[in-house]
Design an enzyme around this catalytic site. Structure first.
Site, PDB file in Angstrom:
ATOM      1  N   ASP A   1      38.363  32.561  42.063  1.00  0.00           N
ATOM      2  CA  ASP A   1      39.107  33.330  41.065  1.00  0.00           C
ATOM      3  C   ASP A   1      39.259  34.814  41.412  1.00  0.00           C
ATOM      4  O   ASP A   1      40.077  35.502  40.813  1.00  0.00           O
ATOM      5  CB  ASP A   1      38.520  33.141  39.647  1.00  0.00           C
ATOM      6  CG  ASP A   1      37.058  33.516  39.561  1.00  0.00           C
ATOM      7  OD1 ASP A   1      36.469  33.904  40.588  1.00  0.00           O
ATOM      8  OD2 ASP A   1      36.495  33.408  38.447  1.00  0.00           O
ATOM      9  N   ARG A   2      38.487  35.295  42.375  1.00  0.00           N
ATOM     10  CA  ARG A   2      38.634  36.707  42.753  1.00  0.00           C
ATOM     11  C   ARG A   2      39.531  36.857  43.975  1.00  0.00           C
ATOM     12  O   ARG A   2      39.717  35.904  44.735  1.00  0.00           O
ATOM     13  CB  ARG A   2      37.274  37.305  43.105  1.00  0.00           C
ATOM     14  CG  ARG A   2      36.352  37.406  41.921  1.00  0.00           C
ATOM     15  CD  ARG A   2      35.103  38.168  42.265  1.00  0.00           C
ATOM     16  NE  ARG A   2      34.339  38.404  41.045  1.00  0.00           N
ATOM     17  CZ  ARG A   2      33.370  39.292  40.926  1.00  0.00           C
ATOM     18  NH1 ARG A   2      33.016  40.030  41.959  1.00  0.00           N
ATOM     19  NH2 ARG A   2      32.739  39.457  39.782  1.00  0.00           N
TER      20      ARG A   2
ATOM     21  N   ASP B   1      36.590  34.423  46.383  1.00  0.00           N
ATOM     22  CA  ASP B   1      35.144  34.282  46.208  1.00  0.00           C
ATOM     23  C   ASP B   1      34.704  32.826  46.120  1.00  0.00           C
ATOM     24  O   ASP B   1      35.486  31.907  46.357  1.00  0.00           O
ATOM     25  CB  ASP B   1      34.686  35.060  44.970  1.00  0.00           C
ATOM     26  CG  ASP B   1      35.145  34.403  43.683  1.00  0.00           C
ATOM     27  OD1 ASP B   1      36.212  33.769  43.702  1.00  0.00           O
ATOM     28  OD2 ASP B   1      34.435  34.511  42.659  1.00  0.00           O
TER      29      ASP B   1
ATOM     30  N   ASP C   1      34.201  30.598  43.796  1.00  0.00           N
ATOM     31  CA  ASP C   1      34.941  29.626  42.991  1.00  0.00           C
ATOM     32  C   ASP C   1      36.447  29.893  42.958  1.00  0.00           C
ATOM     33  O   ASP C   1      37.176  29.241  42.205  1.00  0.00           O
ATOM     34  CB  ASP C   1      34.385  29.587  41.567  1.00  0.00           C
ATOM     35  CG  ASP C   1      34.531  30.918  40.849  1.00  0.00           C
ATOM     36  OD1 ASP C   1      34.472  31.972  41.511  1.00  0.00           O
ATOM     37  OD2 ASP C   1      34.715  30.911  39.615  1.00  0.00           O
TER      38      ASP C   1
ATOM     39  N   SER D   1      30.119  31.665  40.686  1.00  0.00           N
ATOM     40  CA  SER D   1      31.155  32.573  41.193  1.00  0.00           C
ATOM     41  C   SER D   1      30.812  33.157  42.557  1.00  0.00           C
ATOM     42  O   SER D   1      30.627  32.436  43.518  1.00  0.00           O
ATOM     43  CB  SER D   1      31.412  33.655  40.151  1.00  0.00           C
ATOM     44  OG  SER D   1      32.522  34.422  40.520  1.00  0.00           O
ATOM     45  N   HIS D   2      30.653  34.461  42.606  1.00  0.00           N
ATOM     46  CA  HIS D   2      30.439  35.179  43.862  1.00  0.00           C
ATOM     47  C   HIS D   2      28.958  35.284  44.217  1.00  0.00           C
ATOM     48  O   HIS D   2      28.618  35.864  45.246  1.00  0.00           O
ATOM     49  CB  HIS D   2      31.036  36.575  43.737  1.00  0.00           C
ATOM     50  CG  HIS D   2      30.598  37.242  42.464  1.00  0.00           C
ATOM     51  ND1 HIS D   2      31.103  36.871  41.248  1.00  0.00           N
ATOM     52  CD2 HIS D   2      29.681  38.193  42.231  1.00  0.00           C
ATOM     53  CE1 HIS D   2      30.514  37.584  40.299  1.00  0.00           C
ATOM     54  NE2 HIS D   2      29.637  38.393  40.868  1.00  0.00           N
TER      55      HIS D   2
ATOM     56  N   LYS E   1      41.149  34.212  35.985  1.00  0.00           N
ATOM     57  CA  LYS E   1      41.720  34.998  37.069  1.00  0.00           C
ATOM     58  C   LYS E   1      41.931  34.056  38.243  1.00  0.00           C
ATOM     59  O   LYS E   1      41.319  32.990  38.316  1.00  0.00           O
ATOM     60  CB  LYS E   1      40.833  36.179  37.417  1.00  0.00           C
ATOM     61  CG  LYS E   1      39.390  35.856  37.705  1.00  0.00           C
ATOM     62  CD  LYS E   1      38.610  37.158  37.857  1.00  0.00           C
ATOM     63  CE  LYS E   1      37.143  36.884  38.105  1.00  0.00           C
ATOM     64  NZ  LYS E   1      36.352  37.024  36.877  1.00  0.00           N
TER      65      LYS E   1
HETATM   66  C1  G1P Z   1      31.335  40.907  36.721  1.00  0.00           C
HETATM   67  C2  G1P Z   1      32.551  41.795  36.705  1.00  0.00           C
HETATM   68  C3  G1P Z   1      33.497  41.344  35.627  1.00  0.00           C
HETATM   69  C4  G1P Z   1      33.849  39.876  35.821  1.00  0.00           C
HETATM   70  C5  G1P Z   1      32.580  39.057  35.922  1.00  0.00           C
HETATM   71  C6  G1P Z   1      32.890  37.611  36.290  1.00  0.00           C
HETATM   72  O1  G1P Z   1      30.663  40.993  35.486  1.00  0.00           O
HETATM   73  O2  G1P Z   1      32.209  43.141  36.509  1.00  0.00           O
HETATM   74  O3  G1P Z   1      34.651  42.139  35.653  1.00  0.00           O
HETATM   75  O4  G1P Z   1      34.621  39.404  34.767  1.00  0.00           O
HETATM   76  O5  G1P Z   1      31.731  39.574  36.937  1.00  0.00           O
HETATM   77  O6  G1P Z   1      33.524  37.496  37.525  1.00  0.00           O
HETATM   78  P1  G1P Z   1      29.392  41.949  35.268  1.00  0.00           P
HETATM   79  O7  G1P Z   1      28.383  41.541  36.295  1.00  0.00           O
HETATM   80  O8  G1P Z   1      29.867  43.345  35.521  1.00  0.00           O
HETATM   81  O9  G1P Z   1      28.993  41.688  33.850  1.00  0.00           O
HETATM   82 ZN    ZN Z   2      34.484  33.878  40.733  1.00  0.00          ZN
END
Ligand code: G1P
Ligand code: ZN
Length: 547
Positions: free
Chosen positions: A285-286, A281, A283, A112-113, A380
């Site tokens: 989804d954000r 981000d 991938d 992801s990010h 998302k």
């Molecule tokens: C974080 C975000 C959460 C999201 C997840 C995946 O998780 O807070 O809302 O679903 O990334 O993108 P966390 O690191 O808080 O467990």
């Molecule tokens: Zn992501």
């Protein structure tokens, strides 16, 4: 080509977190690590022979090698067709859509990010036939299986080409033909977006001089944004910045927030700022939404989308209901109330929306962490949220700032901030949580930050669709006036622990709707730090990121 059974020894730490298994790239690419986890996924998924699997990722370092291995393992585990994007690229929402078009499951490669590259992170998430992340019961079973495996299966396939669009049929001894179908990563997704949004009105908006910048952060949404924004919607060339996916995201942190999307933020808060700014981000989804000199908190963004949904063709019939993760502000609750539709509060993590979406009980959902989505896929969806905003702007003919100010005037404002303390030693983080947990029972009725505590608990969730329960999802201190302080540990980090502190207050006084967020929340923030004893227990005097 024959199938080989290769001896392995179990890995004990392959327990997926909030969104799949995320580890350092060096570990993920170490001998047998990926193979062990993938075999555990296949064993638990128990896909029927002849199944179709979607495999793709955000293009980060090790993406291609991982896909190559997964394809060979899929062929050896009874999968008869793998669909992948050209070059192994698929955004998470696009992968979700492809799965929903008839596959039995999918494997999405991304962290992801989190930063990518040899020194960054890698990840793998399994999605079920509904296109959504597998539930906790599945991921727990995978962790158990990964810790007990003694062998994995691999097919010695003839060479295949992940860059050639079309179907390649490869033979597997004793199993029969295996097909690899390489698709344009964008095409099906773009068609889905055209079915939801009023592209003609949005084209007219751009033709009329509307200016935006979309920051793909050198990650997966570049090709999607080029095709949809600059191609189909006619936005001027240059609208998309950092639009070529790089294996290390240009050395950046592909997280669309005020800290990491700084190039975009500088543009939108600078002289001659465009009308609209957005970022996604690693991938895809954000999303982050910006107006000219204006930041829209993700919680407000969800509320605005809900309040304006019927202006958008795909949602013209109205919303069945909405949902938000527990730490997300209650701004959308107010809109749901006004619309007379249910609002569900779920634990953090997109997987908790899956059952509600599948059961048709919600149409829109979101998280404070820059995640917004709907029933169009089971993830998302960053670009979808951006298109939703552009569609609303095209219909209302107003700036982002005006739309949000009018929203606050009508529904009230939920001031909101999140403090992240990253890389905290686990013992220190656990001690903060234990210290808070020990106080929960004593807090109700006490006065804090000029307010009265109504309730304090460790959030537990019972899924209204299947009755499954999830405990310990974050500590909540709830005030009688709607304010909240929430503390939880991240489930996505790969180094030490991350403590997240979420602070919210509710304001309906028209004279107090435009305060600086830090001022509006100052007393609550101070109180949260005092009550948790966070600074003394972690040695941190300031958070890593404030949103
Ligand atoms: C974080 C975000 C959460 C999201 C997840 C995946 O998780 O807070 O809302 O679903 O990334 O993108 P966390 O690191 O808080 O467990
Ligand atoms: Zn992501």
């Amino acid at each position: 080509m024959s199938i080989r059974t290769i001896t392995t020894s179990p890995f004990a730490d392959q327990r997926p977190g909030t969104s799949g298994l995320r580890k350092r790239t060096a570990l993920f690419s170490a001998p047998r690590y990926l193979e062990n986890f993938v075999q555990a996924l296949f064993d638990v998924a128990a896909l029927p022979v002849g199944s179709t699997l979607v495999v793709g990722g955000d293009g980060r370092f090790f993406n291609r090698e991982a896909i190559d291995t997964i394809i060979r393992m899929a062929a050896a585990n009874g999968v008869s067709r793998v669909i992948s994007g050209r070059g192994g690229l698929l955004s998470t929402p696009a992968a979700s859509h492809l799965i929903r078009q008839g596959a039995q499951g999918g494997m999405i490669l991304s962290a992801s990010h989190n930063p990518g590259g040899p020194d960054g992170d890698f990840g793998l998430k399994y999605n079920s036939a509904n296109g959504g992340p597998a539930p906790e019961s599945f991921t727990n079973a995978v962790a158990d299986r990964a810790g007990a495996l003694t062998s994995y299966r691999l097919a010695d396939l003839a060479p295949f080409d992940l860059d050639a669009i079309g179907v390649q049929v490869l033979d597997v001894d004793g199993v029969g033909p295996f097909a690899l179908e390489v698709v344009d990563p964008v095409a099906a997704y773009a068609t889905l977006m055209e079915s939801l949004f009023d592209f003609a009105a949005m084209r007219a908006l751009f033709a009329g001089g509307f200016r935006m910048t979309f920051d793909a952060m050198h990650a997966i949404t570049g090709p999607y944004a080029h095709d949809i924004l600059e191609g189909r919607l006619g936005a001027p060339a240059g609208t998309v910045i950092n639009g070529v996916p790089l294996t290390d995201f240009g050395g950046g942190h592909p997280d669309p927030n005020l800290t990491y999307a700084h190039e975009l933020v500088e543009q939108l808060f600078g002289a001659d700022a465009p009308d609209f700014g957005a970022a996604s981000d690693g991938d895809g989804d954000r999303n982050m939404i910006l107006g000219r000199h204006f930041f829209v908190t993700p919680s407000d963004s969800l509320a605005v989308l809900a309040a304006n949904a019927t202006m958008v063709p795909g949602y013209a019939r109205g919303l069945a209901g909405v949902a938000r993760s527990m730490p997300t502000s209650a701004a959308v609750d107010v809109v749901a109330d006004a619309l007379g539709v249910p609002c569900f509060e779920t634990p953090t993590g997109w997987k908790f929306f899956g059952n509600l979406l599948d059961a048709g009980r919600i149409t829109l959902c979101g998280e404070e962490s820059f995640g917004t989505g709907s029933d169009h896929v089971r993830e998302k969806d960053g670009l979808w949220a951006v298109l939703f905003w552009i569609n609303i702007i095209a219909v209302r003919g107003q700036s982002v700032e005006t739309i949000v100010h009018e929203h606050w005037a009508r529904y009230g404002r939920n001031y909101y901030t999140r403090y992240d303390y990253e890389g905290v030693p686990s013992e220190a983080a656990n001690s903060v949580m234990a210290h808070l947990r020990a106080q929960l029972a004593t807090l109700p009725g006490t006065a804090l930050a000029g307010r009265t505590v109504r309730a304090a608990d460790d959030f537990a969730y019972r899924d209204p669709v299947d009755g499954s329960t999830s405990a310990k999802q974050g500590l909540r201190v709830l005030f009688t006036d709607g304010a909240r302080m929430i503390f939880r540990l991240s489930g996505t980090g790969t180094e030490g622990a991350t403590i997240r502190v979420y602070i919210e207050s509710r304001e309906t006084n028209p004279a107090r709707l435009n305060l600086p967020v830090a001022e509006a929340l100052h007393d609550l923030v101070t109180t949260a730090l005092t009550v948790s004893d966070l600074e003394a227990r972690t040695g941190r005097t300031s958070p890593t990121v404030i949103t």
